[in-house]
Motif scaffolding. Sequence first.
Motif, mmCIF file in Angstrom:
data_model
loop_
_atom_site.group_PDB
_atom_site.id
_atom_site.type_symbol
_atom_site.label_atom_id
_atom_site.label_comp_id
_atom_site.label_asym_id
_atom_site.label_seq_id
_atom_site.Cartn_x
_atom_site.Cartn_y
_atom_site.Cartn_z
ATOM 1 N N PRO A 180 4.189 3.125 13.082
ATOM 2 C CA PRO A 180 3.906 2.748 11.699
ATOM 3 C C PRO A 180 4.057 3.939 10.763
ATOM 4 N N GLY A 181 4.030 3.643 9.473
ATOM 5 C CA GLY A 181 3.934 4.687 8.462
ATOM 6 C C GLY A 181 2.511 4.705 7.938
ATOM 7 N N ALA A 182 2.348 5.103 6.678
ATOM 8 C CA ALA A 182 1.013 5.133 6.072
ATOM 9 C C ALA A 182 0.436 3.716 6.056
ATOM 10 N N THR A 183 -0.741 3.566 6.633
ATOM 11 C CA THR A 183 -1.371 2.257 6.788
ATOM 12 C C THR A 183 -2.774 2.299 6.192
ATOM 13 N N ASP A 184 -3.207 1.187 5.657
ATOM 14 C CA ASP A 184 -4.495 1.108 4.960
ATOM 15 C C ASP A 184 -5.648 1.057 5.966
ATOM 16 N N THR A 185 -5.990 2.213 6.502
ATOM 17 C CA THR A 185 -7.065 2.341 7.478
ATOM 18 C C THR A 185 -7.977 3.496 7.067
ATOM 19 N N ALA A 186 -8.948 3.796 7.925
ATOM 20 C CA ALA A 186 -9.871 4.907 7.660
ATOM 21 C C ALA A 186 -9.258 6.261 8.006
ATOM 22 N N PHE A 187 -8.000 6.281 8.429
ATOM 23 C CA PHE A 187 -7.367 7.523 8.874
ATOM 24 C C PHE A 187 -7.453 8.623 7.823
ATOM 25 N N PHE A 188 -7.121 8.313 6.580
ATOM 26 C CA PHE A 188 -7.025 9.343 5.548
ATOM 27 C C PHE A 188 -8.393 9.912 5.186
ATOM 28 N N LEU A 194 -8.041 12.104 1.365
ATOM 29 C CA LEU A 194 -8.141 11.127 0.290
ATOM 30 C C LEU A 194 -7.565 11.658 -1.015
ATOM 31 N N ASP A 195 -7.710 12.964 -1.259
ATOM 32 C CA ASP A 195 -7.192 13.566 -2.485
ATOM 33 C C ASP A 195 -5.755 14.043 -2.289
ATOM 34 N N THR A 196 -4.927 13.149 -1.787
ATOM 35 C CA THR A 196 -3.504 13.426 -1.600
ATOM 36 C C THR A 196 -2.713 12.215 -2.065
ATOM 37 N N GLU A 197 -1.405 12.426 -2.269
ATOM 38 C CA GLU A 197 -0.560 11.302 -2.660
ATOM 39 C C GLU A 197 -0.556 10.222 -1.586
ATOM 40 N N LEU A 198 -0.504 10.641 -0.324
ATOM 41 C CA LEU A 198 -0.546 9.680 0.769
ATOM 42 C C LEU A 198 -1.871 8.924 0.792
ATOM 43 N N GLY A 199 -2.959 9.662 0.627
ATOM 44 C CA GLY A 199 -4.276 9.050 0.698
ATOM 45 C C GLY A 199 -4.527 8.043 -0.404
ATOM 46 N N GLN A 200 -3.923 8.275 -1.584
ATOM 47 C CA GLN A 200 -4.164 7.407 -2.730
ATOM 48 C C GLN A 200 -3.054 6.382 -2.958
ATOM 49 N N ASP A 201 -2.078 6.370 -2.088
ATOM 50 C CA ASP A 201 -0.974 5.412 -2.206
ATOM 51 C C ASP A 201 -1.498 3.981 -2.105
#
Length: 264
Positions: A180-188, A194-201
């Motif tokens: 997978p790619g960036a997925t809406d989970t608790a990973f970030f 969380l304070d990253t572009e990936l985290g807030q995508d």
Amino acid sequence: MGNKLAVITGASTGIGLELARIAAQEGYDLILVADEPQIRTVVDEFRKYDVAVDSVEADLSGVEGVDRLLSATAGRSIDILIANAGIGTGGPFLEQDVAAWRHSVDTNVTGTVYLLQKVLQDMVARGEGRVLVTGSIAGYIPGAFNAIYNATKSFINYFTEALRNELKDSDGVTITTLMPGATDTAFFARAGMLDTELGQDDDKADPAKVAQDGWSAMMDGKGHIVSGVSNKLQVAMSGIVPQSILAEMHRGMAELGSGKDEAL
């Protein structure tokens, strides 16, 4: 005949939990594993299915935790193994605590490899079994500001590819890698990203969709599945774009402070 048995690691949240739901709906007894107490309460939601469910709270970064998981099978054969446990370590590598990044390496690599070896030895001896391993498209990208995680997923992607080749003549046993790619989970949140572009995508993948892609590929005996069209494009791009440019692109998404300004 009783139900077949599925063992799922990293099953307390996210993709692992969604895979457990699919397995239960398909009539598999479950052993759900995670390194947090939450796994003991998660099993309550599976009481509605006509399957047996057990939970194991275990640190899968070492041999002892994996052996504890295996002992929970009480001698039953594992029909499906879903090796989904993984830990991210965001932020500048030089500032990371040794114990933290080592735990990530040991969980993502050492524990996973040992678990695969033990379970696959039995599956090959029986001539039957399916394995799904969660890799990541991150394994194709030099992960500036998430360097350890991406490197461990690179290991998993290539290790499982090699293992598939070694076992290609083992009829009845399949190994599928879910990427997978960036997925809406608790990973970030857990990785401090969380304070990253990936985290807030806001366009992260739905873990239920990713889980279904992985389950379907496993049941079809496919070698690997990249979940999501955009992720397929990223993997293709990784074979063309210079690694230094990929690292810089990842920096822009994963460096702390790259997320949107909360005041805007």
